[in-house]
Design a protein around this motif. Structure first.
Motif, mmCIF file in Angstrom:
data_model
loop_
_atom_site.group_PDB
_atom_site.id
_atom_site.type_symbol
_atom_site.label_atom_id
_atom_site.label_comp_id
_atom_site.label_asym_id
_atom_site.label_seq_id
_atom_site.Cartn_x
_atom_site.Cartn_y
_atom_site.Cartn_z
ATOM 1 N N ARG A 191 1.629 -0.777 12.856
ATOM 2 C CA ARG A 191 0.847 0.001 11.874
ATOM 3 C C ARG A 191 -0.158 0.937 12.533
ATOM 4 N NH1 ARG A 191 -0.949 -2.877 6.504
ATOM 5 N NH2 ARG A 191 -1.595 -4.485 7.968
ATOM 6 N N GLY A 226 0.828 -1.214 0.000
ATOM 7 C CA GLY A 226 0.000 0.000 0.000
ATOM 8 C C GLY A 226 0.857 1.256 0.000
ATOM 9 N N ARG A 232 -6.755 -1.944 12.379
ATOM 10 C CA ARG A 232 -7.235 -3.087 11.582
ATOM 11 C C ARG A 232 -7.441 -4.316 12.463
ATOM 12 N NH1 ARG A 232 -4.147 -3.610 5.812
ATOM 13 N NH2 ARG A 232 -4.555 -5.791 6.349
ATOM 14 N N ASP A 235 -3.906 -3.949 -5.792
ATOM 15 C CA ASP A 235 -3.043 -4.189 -4.629
ATOM 16 C C ASP A 235 -3.625 -5.322 -3.773
ATOM 17 O OD1 ASP A 235 -1.949 -3.970 -2.045
ATOM 18 O OD2 ASP A 235 -2.478 -1.852 -1.800
HETATM 19 MG MG LIG Z 1 -2.139 -2.985 2.267
#
Ligand SMILES: [Mg+2]
Ligand SMILES: Nc1ncnc2c1ncn2[C@@H]1O[C@H](COP(=O)(O)OP(=O)(O)OP(=O)(O)O)[C@@H](O)[C@H]1O
Ligand SMILES: Nc1ccn([C@@H]2O[C@H](COP(=O)(O)O)[C@@H](O)[C@H]2O)c(=O)n1
Length: 237
Positions: free
Chosen positions: A172, A63, A176, A132
């Motif tokens: 990150r 990404g 998520r 992606d």
């Molecule tokens: Mg990604």
């Protein structure tokens, strides 16, 4: 819109035009349109799609690098994971199934994912696509070829050591549901078992560009840049 095949040859009869226009009104007709363009039936007003698949393990930096490719080379970025997360957020019929699959680090049925990609491609004005996180499996790959009817021009593989991928995912901090050690381990197993064969498939087809995905984001992009710079010199891009 990219799917529209707008200008038809003036020498074609109006009834043929009407029939053709009607058929060309759906995505299904996209591939027909391309085939007809190739045969010279339809004037090639719109460009043939240029498709790049962006592959690599979880946290390999797909990404991140896609953002740079978009900025530098003007591609449309379609992240399969983002499209699936958007389905969850929109509470669509498939939302609960997708959420459970992502939590488990497994792969959503190909038809669901390909339909989402197809819709985005239809809506885009661009003809250059970065897809992606797809295809993640042989089933994904075959399904794309069957439904969309085209193969990728380029396949990028961000090759990153597992230890580094785990570190990046755990740092990150985007909230998520799959960014936890338990799910990452499952995703790495799925990557090894199901995604690597797809990468090998494209390697054998001579379409694979492997990027050593360690170092700074800018250093990695300097490996990516020449790939697209070379394609930019060709009329196809
Ligand atoms: Mg990604
Ligand atoms: N070269 C790099 N060095 C250090 N951190 C990086 C680098 N590239 C990306 N990152 C960071 O690592 C994390 C994962 O990157 P990114 O989201 O781009 O990976 P991804 O391959 O898309 O992962 P996923 O498959 O899980 O979506 C992000 O927080 C990103 O900012
Ligand atoms: N082709 C795909 C892509 C993704 N998934 C599911 O989404 C998760 C997150 O994907 P990212 O690309 O954002 O890492 C992934 O682990 C899968 O559960 C999928 O099923 N099929």
């Amino acid at each position: 819109m990219w799917r529209r095949v707008a200008s038809l040859s003036s020498s074609i009869s109006s009834s043929f035009l009407a029939q053709t226009a009607s058929r060309l009104n759906t995505w299904e007709s996209l591939t027909t349109g391309i085939a007809q363009q190739a045969k010279g039936v339809i004037a090639p007003k719109e460009k043939t799609p240029f498709i790049t698949f962006v592959l690599g393990g979880p946290g390999s930096g797909k990404g991140t690098q896609c953002i740079k490719i978009v900025e530098t080379f003007g591609f449309a970025h379609l992240s399969a994971g983002d499209l699936l997360r958007r389905e969850i957020a929109s509470k669509s019929a498939d939302g609960a199934m997708i959420l459970n699959t992502i939590k488990e680090g497994k792969i959503v049925p190909s038809q669901v994912t390909v339909k989402l990609i197809q819709k985005e491609m239809e809506l885009s004005d661009n003809h250059k696509f970065l897809i992606d996180g797809f295809p993640r499996t042989e089933e994904n790959r075959v399904s794309f070829e069957q439904i969309i009817g085209v193969e990728p021009n380029v396949v990028l593989f961000f090759d990153c050591p597992e230890e580094e991928m785990v570190k990046r995912v755990l740092n990150r901090n985007e909230g998520r549901v799959d960014d936890n050690l338990e799910t990452i381990k499952k995703r790495l197993t799925v990557f090894q078992a199901l995604s690597l064969p797809v990468i090998n498939y494209y390697s054998e087809k001579g379409k694979l560009y492997t990027i050593k995905a360690i170092g700074t984001e800018d250093e990695i992009f300097e490996q990516v840049r020449p790939i697209f710079a070379a394609f930019e010199k060709r009329p196809s891009l």
